[in-house]
Structure formats: C-alpha cells, structure tokens
Design a protein around this motif. Structure first.
Motif, PDB file in Angstrom:
ATOM      1  N   THR A 372       0.818  -1.223   0.000  1.00 10.91           N
ATOM      2  CA  THR A 372       0.000   0.000   0.000  1.00 10.91           C
ATOM      3  C   THR A 372       0.845   1.264   0.000  1.00 10.91           C
ATOM      4  O   THR A 372       0.335   2.353  -0.277  1.00 10.91           O
ATOM      5  N   ASN A 373       2.112   1.151   0.314  1.00 15.57           N
ATOM      6  CA  ASN A 373       3.008   2.306   0.296  1.00 15.57           C
ATOM      7  C   ASN A 373       3.596   2.570  -1.092  1.00 15.57           C
ATOM      8  O   ASN A 373       4.291   3.560  -1.289  1.00 15.57           O
ATOM      9  N   ASP A 374       3.355   1.664  -2.008  1.00 16.75           N
ATOM     10  CA  ASP A 374       3.871   1.793  -3.370  1.00 16.75           C
ATOM     11  C   ASP A 374       2.798   2.451  -4.238  1.00 16.75           C
ATOM     12  O   ASP A 374       1.624   2.071  -4.189  1.00 16.75           O
ATOM     13  N   MET A 375       3.191   3.433  -5.041  1.00 17.88           N
ATOM     14  CA  MET A 375       2.227   4.109  -5.920  1.00 17.88           C
ATOM     15  C   MET A 375       1.589   3.151  -6.915  1.00 17.88           C
ATOM     16  O   MET A 375       0.537   3.450  -7.489  1.00 17.88           O
ATOM     17  N   ARG A 442      -4.231   6.034 -11.462  1.00 17.16           N
ATOM     18  CA  ARG A 442      -2.776   6.200 -11.560  1.00 17.16           C
ATOM     19  C   ARG A 442      -2.246   6.294 -12.988  1.00 17.16           C
ATOM     20  O   ARG A 442      -1.207   6.916 -13.218  1.00 17.16           O
ATOM     21  N   LEU A 443      -2.930   5.665 -13.933  1.00 21.83           N
ATOM     22  CA  LEU A 443      -2.429   5.666 -15.306  1.00 21.83           C
ATOM     23  C   LEU A 443      -3.155   6.677 -16.186  1.00 21.83           C
ATOM     24  O   LEU A 443      -2.696   6.964 -17.296  1.00 21.83           O
ATOM     25  N   GLN A 444      -4.282   7.198 -15.729  1.00 22.14           N
ATOM     26  CA  GLN A 444      -5.053   8.127 -16.538  1.00 22.14           C
ATOM     27  C   GLN A 444      -5.251   9.458 -15.814  1.00 22.14           C
ATOM     28  O   GLN A 444      -5.346   9.503 -14.588  1.00 22.14           O
ATOM     29  N   THR A 445      -5.352  10.511 -16.606  1.00 20.43           N
ATOM     30  CA  THR A 445      -5.697  11.821 -16.059  1.00 20.43           C
ATOM     31  C   THR A 445      -7.218  11.975 -16.060  1.00 20.43           C
ATOM     32  O   THR A 445      -7.951  11.100 -16.544  1.00 20.43           O
ATOM     33  N   GLU A 446      -7.670  13.098 -15.582  1.00 17.09           N
ATOM     34  CA  GLU A 446      -9.114  13.331 -15.514  1.00 17.09           C
ATOM     35  C   GLU A 446      -9.758  13.291 -16.894  1.00 17.09           C
ATOM     36  O   GLU A 446     -10.891  12.817 -17.055  1.00 17.09           O
ATOM     37  N   ASP A 447      -9.020  13.778 -17.926  1.00 17.60           N
ATOM     38  CA  ASP A 447      -9.590  13.789 -19.280  1.00 17.60           C
ATOM     39  C   ASP A 447      -9.252  12.513 -20.052  1.00 17.60           C
ATOM     40  O   ASP A 447      -9.369  12.481 -21.269  1.00 17.60           O
ATOM     41  N   TYR A 448      -8.829  11.481 -19.351  1.00 17.09           N
ATOM     42  CA  TYR A 448      -8.571  10.144 -19.904  1.00 17.09           C
ATOM     43  C   TYR A 448      -7.305  10.079 -20.763  1.00 17.09           C
ATOM     44  O   TYR A 448      -7.126   9.126 -21.523  1.00 17.09           O
ATOM     45  N   THR A 449      -6.431  11.057 -20.666  1.00 19.01           N
ATOM     46  CA  THR A 449      -5.092  10.864 -21.228  1.00 19.01           C
ATOM     47  C   THR A 449      -4.461   9.696 -20.479  1.00 19.01           C
ATOM     48  O   THR A 449      -4.531   9.617 -19.249  1.00 19.01           O
ATOM     49  N   THR A 450      -3.847   8.778 -21.230  1.00 14.81           N
ATOM     50  CA  THR A 450      -3.440   7.487 -20.662  1.00 14.81           C
ATOM     51  C   THR A 450      -1.935   7.297 -20.789  1.00 14.81           C
ATOM     52  O   THR A 450      -1.367   7.471 -21.880  1.00 14.81           O
ATOM     53  N   VAL A 454       3.022   5.246 -13.501  1.00 16.57           N
ATOM     54  CA  VAL A 454       2.320   6.098 -12.544  1.00 16.57           C
ATOM     55  C   VAL A 454       2.894   7.509 -12.476  1.00 16.57           C
ATOM     56  O   VAL A 454       2.198   8.431 -12.048  1.00 16.57           O
ATOM     57  N   ASP A 455       4.143   7.702 -12.898  1.00 17.49           N
ATOM     58  CA  ASP A 455       4.689   9.057 -12.858  1.00 17.49           C
ATOM     59  C   ASP A 455       4.130   9.933 -13.981  1.00 17.49           C
ATOM     60  O   ASP A 455       4.289  11.153 -13.967  1.00 17.49           O
ATOM     61  N   GLN A 456       3.466   9.309 -14.963  1.00 18.44           N
ATOM     62  CA  GLN A 456       2.826  10.011 -16.075  1.00 18.44           C
ATOM     63  C   GLN A 456       3.797  10.955 -16.782  1.00 18.44           C
ATOM     64  O   GLN A 456       3.415  12.028 -17.271  1.00 18.44           O
ATOM     65  N   LYS A 457       5.064  10.517 -16.856  1.00 16.13           N
ATOM     66  CA  LYS A 457       6.095  11.334 -17.504  1.00 16.13           C
ATOM     67  C   LYS A 457       6.579  10.734 -18.818  1.00 16.13           C
ATOM     68  O   LYS A 457       7.333  11.368 -19.549  1.00 16.13           O
TER      69      LYS A 457
END
Length: 708
Positions: A372-375, A442-450, A454-457
C-alpha cells in the motif's frame, strides 16, 4: 449486420495457404545469379519475369547496411576445428581457386552454368560447387580433411543472407522476403515468401546432408534496431573427419507460386514432408503423424521420444497414431533411407483450461502489487521467474519502458476479467476491482489521457488507449456497472482526439465497445463511437497496403491490426468495402506465417525483436512463438465468421494453442522464446525469465475458443 463473436468447433485440418495468380507458371521464373569474383559468394539472385526485379539476397557490400560486408556473402561461412585438445574458429572468405575462372556475364541472362570455388581453412578444404539449370540452382558444399590427423569440425554455419528486413511497407511488400526456416535435419528447407504474398517466391530444399539449426548475426540496437532480422546462417551437424575423408551437403533453390507449390517442388526434388494433425495437445489426445514422399523410401521407422511406434504405409504416404500420455515435449522422429532423418516437435499440457486457471491464479497471487506504500498498489507487474518475485523495474541500464506497470501489462487485467466471466470466482473480481481502480487513478488523467507508468512522464502512447478501453468494457461485462462503459467510451474518445484516425492500434475493441454501449443504453455515445470507427476504417481502406510506420517500420502487428479492425467494422456495420479490403490484404498477413512441423513455428508469424525489449536477457533474434502472433489468430477467427470458411477457424485455434508453450504447469510464464541456436554468438533456444506481456496470448485464446 452479422452475428457477433461466436464459437463453433470447426474440425477441418489444413496447411497454411497463400493466394497465387493462377495465370503465372513457376517454370516461367528462371533463376538468375551474380557472383562476387573476389569472394566467390552469390551477391544477387533474381527471378526472371519478376516485375519488381527483387534481389532475394541481402546486399553484402555495405550499401544496404554499412555493417553487412563481404564476409557475409551467400555461401561463405565459419567453423571450429578441434584437434589435439585445441579449438580454433575459422571463416572462409576468399577462394584459393575458381574453376572455370569466368562465367557468362550477368546481363546475358544465362540459363545454365557450373562453377566450383575452393577455400581452405586450417587443414580443411571446402569445395563449393554451383550448377544452374534455368529454374534450379544447386549448391554442394564438401568439407575434406587434408591433414594427417583426425579432425572434428563443429559450429559450422553457412551464410544464407535472405533479404529479410524492413525499411518501409511498400519496399517490404514488393522487394523483401519472409524466410521461413525449417531446421529439419535431412528434410530441412527455407520457404522464402515475398512479403506481399504474391508470386514468384523462392524455395531452398536440402537434398543431401543435414541442417540442425540456424544462427542469426549482426543484430543490435545500433545495427538496424527492430527493423532487420539480421544475417541468417544455416548450421550443419558436428562431424569427425578422418585424414582424407569428406562430408558434403547439397541443396537446391527454385522459384514457386506459394505454399502448396513449394511443397510439391520440395517432394519432386526427393525430400519428404512431415506433418501432424496439431502440435499442441492436451493429455490423452491422439496425435496423427504423416510422412509424404514422391519417391520410394526404405526402412521407414518412427520414434516417439526415442521409442519405436508403428507406422503404416499406403502408397507414398506413411501414417501413424500415438496417444499423448504425459505432459511435456514430444519429438516424433522419422528415420528412412539408411541414415536420413527428420522430426516434428509437439508439446503436451495436462489441460488447457486448467493451465489458464493456474496462470490467472498466479497473476492474482504473485504478480499484483499489494504494498500500500507503493504508488503502483493494485497493478499487475512483471514477474522474474529466476528470482521468484515481482520485478520492480529498478535494474540499472535496463529498458524500463517495456517493463513498467501499464502498457502491455494490461493484458493481465483483461485476461482475469475474461476468466471471471467463465468462473465467477469472487477472488478474481476482488483483484480486478483493485486493479481497475489503479488504472483509472494512476495511469489516466481526468480527461482520460493514458500513460504507461504512474509518474505520467513517459510517452503518451496510442496503443494504451485501446487496451485500457478493452479492460473497461470487460469490466462492464463483469460488474454491469455503467460507469465502466462510460470509462471505455471516454478513453477511446481521448485517443481519437489525440491520435486521429490513422493509428493501426492492436486490439481496437470495435465489437466489444459498440455492443457494450448498446447494452448500457448509451445510444448517442454508440452512434458517435461508430462514426469514429467508420472514419478510421475509411483511412485504412484509403491506405490499402501502404501501411504507415509505427514503433517498427513494418511488422505483423501493423498488418494484423488493420485486418482485425476492418473485419470487426464489417461485422458491426455490414458495410461491404471493409470486408473486401480486409480480404484483399489477407495474403500479406499470411505471408508472415510458416508451415514447419513444430509448435514453435507452425502458422506462427515471424517476429525477432521482442526478446530484447521485453525480456530479462535482452537478446534480439527470432522470438517464435511470440504472443502477438495471436492477433493473426483473431483475424482468421473473424474471417471465418464473415465467410463460413472453417479452415480459417481451424488455423486460428492452432495458432493460439501453439502459443500455450509460453505458459507452464505451475502458473508461471515467459514473454519470449528465442528460437535460433545462437544470436550474435550468444546461445539462444531459451524461454526468457520474465513473465511480462505474454498473457495477450490467453486473451486471444479465450476469444477464439470460448467466444469471449
């Protein structure tokens, strides 16, 4: 409208087939070669009356690839001499003599000639004799020990640099070949199919001696990356030569019109054709083994893992049956004509359904991040079979992109969703709910960019949208929760907004998506998504066979998704042009597949880079079977639905069965089997230690066999 995904147990058994032009005759295509006068190697081989004037041999003067030089010319090679406890590797590069010293010039279109090149390495003399008779080129390689003591020759490779590489789709379809290699000992062959599927094609059949395996050379991130298969070298068996004794192999090259014509010409030249009714079995199933020959054979014997079993002759056909009693590999060997031999490789699993059950349970219990401590909490992760633990993508100097917690790993979630629909086990649903929450948060933004991580970079990768959308639509089937249908729809809308209509994504969920929206009562969304799919379909039809480059210049997983998409679109809309275009492109897809009698190879698409990008050992080279070959299985499955052609459903089932070799009885799995004997001098023939992205094979297995 046509019926949606359905399952029907077709029983037809067929060979792989390719479309050919019946007006073309194979004997119109004489062979024309050019020989390098410095090395004695063939550096051009062209078939007469070929409108593309294709050279079937990779250029070895550095013009095609700077690192492919004259040492790799056709007919040159390497060997290791063992004498008095010493091992020395040699290469033969330049002849010490040529007879005759000249031949008819290239531009005279010669119909026949003979020439012998003589090479020397250590105490071994190598005679390479070539004779051309219009439409057949015969090459004979004789190794003679000219020394005074006994010498062992090992690691023998003869370069056969077929022009198997990928600059772009147009060049590939017209002027490149898929070299389907069967290292079948006395019955070895290479069926070199033009990538576009149109004749003339080129065949090589062994007529004397044995080929035990093949090597791949000159592969690397800085040597063509994923866009070339490399240099192919055919391996001879090790041999012990007494002083003055010799060992020879001989093969013939010839034009042909497709797989059936190749088989017929192979038999005409004295080889045999071995096959089985299937190559992957459940325990207790019956194997049917067959050997065909056009000429009488002597002393035919059949061995199953070294033990004799009965074989019966009827004319020029020998047949046998054997019950597959125990899980594991089974090699059927046929001995004939006083020392000649060939084989078929099969594999037995205890139960296919139980294999999938064990695999999904292993994912749930061993590959889900529960810290649970892992993103990445809730994610399905790569598993290191060697270390027996989740791989956390933290090894220095590795390729982290293809080992992350998203992207291809989404296949695990889709697999578990399908398995839940079969079993309704609550623990699977619990695991899935945790997983799909991870994907959305964790993999998607609010507008569903995927994203893939998890760092979304990292890269915003188009493939991810299709796989996440499929997961959501499967979760709608699992739970009945309309929100998942909304999430799937929004994910696809995000993809179209960002990538437009020309992206040939793998597994675009046309049928699943539209059916889910219809069932959820989302009429407006259904119509909008159908329009978006139609816009993409129109681009695919307009492009035809001018497939755009994606992450690889040209590959099976660009062609197969095009047909996968077009056939689904036809099923959902009934618009004929989508089916017609898919059918027109079908031979291009089929050309990727071979007919060799092995669960590694039979009807399996050639792929040769995935072990590097996704595996622990990071080794380029033929990865066969590779799980994305099952996209072709889905295409055949859809084509069978559209046409009623049962043979294609049979082929689909065989492809997904053969890919089950990537999964083991204990629930573990491997992302790649690297098939060649060696790649760049590194021993191959291994299952990679990472369980990574291979579970898509089971996703397609359940579609083809269960209709899910």
């Amino acid at each position: 409208m046509m019926n949606k995904y359905f399952y029907k147990p077709y029983m037809a058994v067929v060979l792989c087939v390719l479309s050919v032009n019946p007006s073309v005759q194979a004997d119109e295509h004489g062979i024309h070669i050019k020989i390098n006068t410095q090395t004695g190697a063939i550096n051009q081989l062209i078939l007469d009356h070929d409108p593309q004037n294709m050279n079937w041999i990779l250029q070895t003067d550095g013009s095609q690839y700077p690192w492919i030089t004259e040492k790799y010319g056709w007919g040159l090679g390497y060997l290791t001499l063992e004498s008095e406890n010493k091992k020395v590797k040699y290469e033969w590069k330049k002849p010490v003599s040529t007879s005759p010293t000249s031949y008819t010039p290239w531009d005279k279109k010669i119909s026949s000639f003979e020439q012998t090149q003589v090479y020397r390495v250590g105490n071994i003399r190598i005679d390479v004799k070539r004779s051309l008779d219009h439409d057949r080129l015969t090459e004979r390689y004789t190794f003679t020990n000219t020394g005074q003591t006994c010498t062992r020759i090992s690691d023998i490779g003869i370069y056969t640099p077929f022009n198997d590489n990928y600059p772009d789709a147009t060049t590939c379809i017209h002027s490149r070949t898929h070299a389907h290699i069967w290292d079948g000992e006395s019955a070895a062959y290479v069926n070199a199919l033009r990538m576009g599927g149109t004749a003339p094609h080129l065949g090589l059949v062994l007529t004397e001696g044995s080929i035990k395996s093949y090597d791949i050379l000159e592969r690397g991130i800085d040597k063509g990356n994923s866009h070339t298969r490399g240099v192919i070298a055919l391996n001879l068996p090790d041999t012990l030569l007494q002083s003055g004794s010799s060992y020879s192999i001989q093969w013939s090259l010839f034009p042909h019109l497709g797989n059936e014509d190749f088989k017929n010409k192979l038999l005409q030249q004295g080889s045999v054709w071995m096959s089985c009714n299937k190559y992957m079995f459940e325990k207790g199933e019956k194997a049917e083994i067959e050997l065909r020959s056009q000429y009488p054979l002597k002393d035919v014997k059949l061995l199953k893992n070294g033990k004799p079993i009965k074989i019966k002759q009827k004319g020029r056909v020998w047949k046998a049956e054997a019950i597959m009693e125990q899980p594991g590999e089974v090699r059927f060997e046929i001995l004939y004509n006083n020392g000649r031999r060939t084989h078929a490789d099969c594999l037995v699993h205890s139960s296919f359904d139980k294999l999938i059950e064990k695999r999904t349970e292993f994912i749930r219990t061993h590959q889900q991040m529960n810290d649970t401590n892992d993103m990445r909490y809730g994610a399905y992760m790569v598993y290191d079979n060697e270390a027996n633990r989740i791989y956390k993508n933290d090894t220095p100097n590795c390729n982290p992109v293809d080992r992350d917690e998203g992207a291809e790993r989404l296949g695990m979630g889709i697999l578990l969703a399908k398995q839940y629909l079969l079993t309704h086990k609550p623990e699977l649903k619990e695991s899935l709910l945790k997983y799909v929450h991870f994907v959305r948060e964790r993999l998607q933004t609010e507008d569903y960019t995927t994203y893939s991580s998890v760092d979304q970079k990292g890269r915003n990768r188009g493939y991810n949208y299709m796989w996440v959308a499929e997961l959501y639509f499967q979760m709608y089937k699992v739970t009945g929760n309309k929100q998942y249908a909304i999430d799937g729809y929004q994910t696809l809308c995000s993809m179209f907004r960002q990538f437009g209509y020309g992206f040939y994504a793998i597994n675009i969920p046309v049928c699943l998506g539209l059916q889910s929206l219809k069932k959820a009562g989302m009429t407006n969304e259904y119509e909008h998504l159908k329009d978006e799919f139609i816009k993409s379909g129109d681009v695919f039809v307009k492009n035809g066979m001018n497939y755009p480059k994606h992450e690889v210049n040209y590959e099976q997983s660009i062609v197969a998704p095009a047909l996968q998409f077009l056939l689904q679109l036809y099923i959902e809309t009934g618009i004929r042009k989508y089916f017609d275009e898919a059918q027109r492109q079908l031979p291009v897809l089929e050309a990727f597949n071979g007919c060799q009698p092995s669960y590694y190879l039979h009807d399996i698409s050639i792929r040769h880079w995935d072990g590097y990008w996704f595996g622990k050992r990071e080794l380029f080279g033929d990865t066969m079977p590779h799980y994305w070959s099952t996209i072709t299985a889905e295409v055949f499955h859809l084509y069978a639905q559209c046409t009623g052609k049962a043979a294609y459903q049979q082929r689909a089932e065989e492809i997904v069965r053969n890919n089950l070799c990537l999964f083991f009885e204990d629930g573990k799995a491997s992302c790649a089997y690297v098939y060649p004997h060696e790649v760049n001098g590194i021993k191959a023939q291994f299952y990679d230690e990472y369980a990574n992205d291979q579970d898509w094979a089971l996703v397609h297995y359940l579609l083809v066999n269960k209709g899910l």
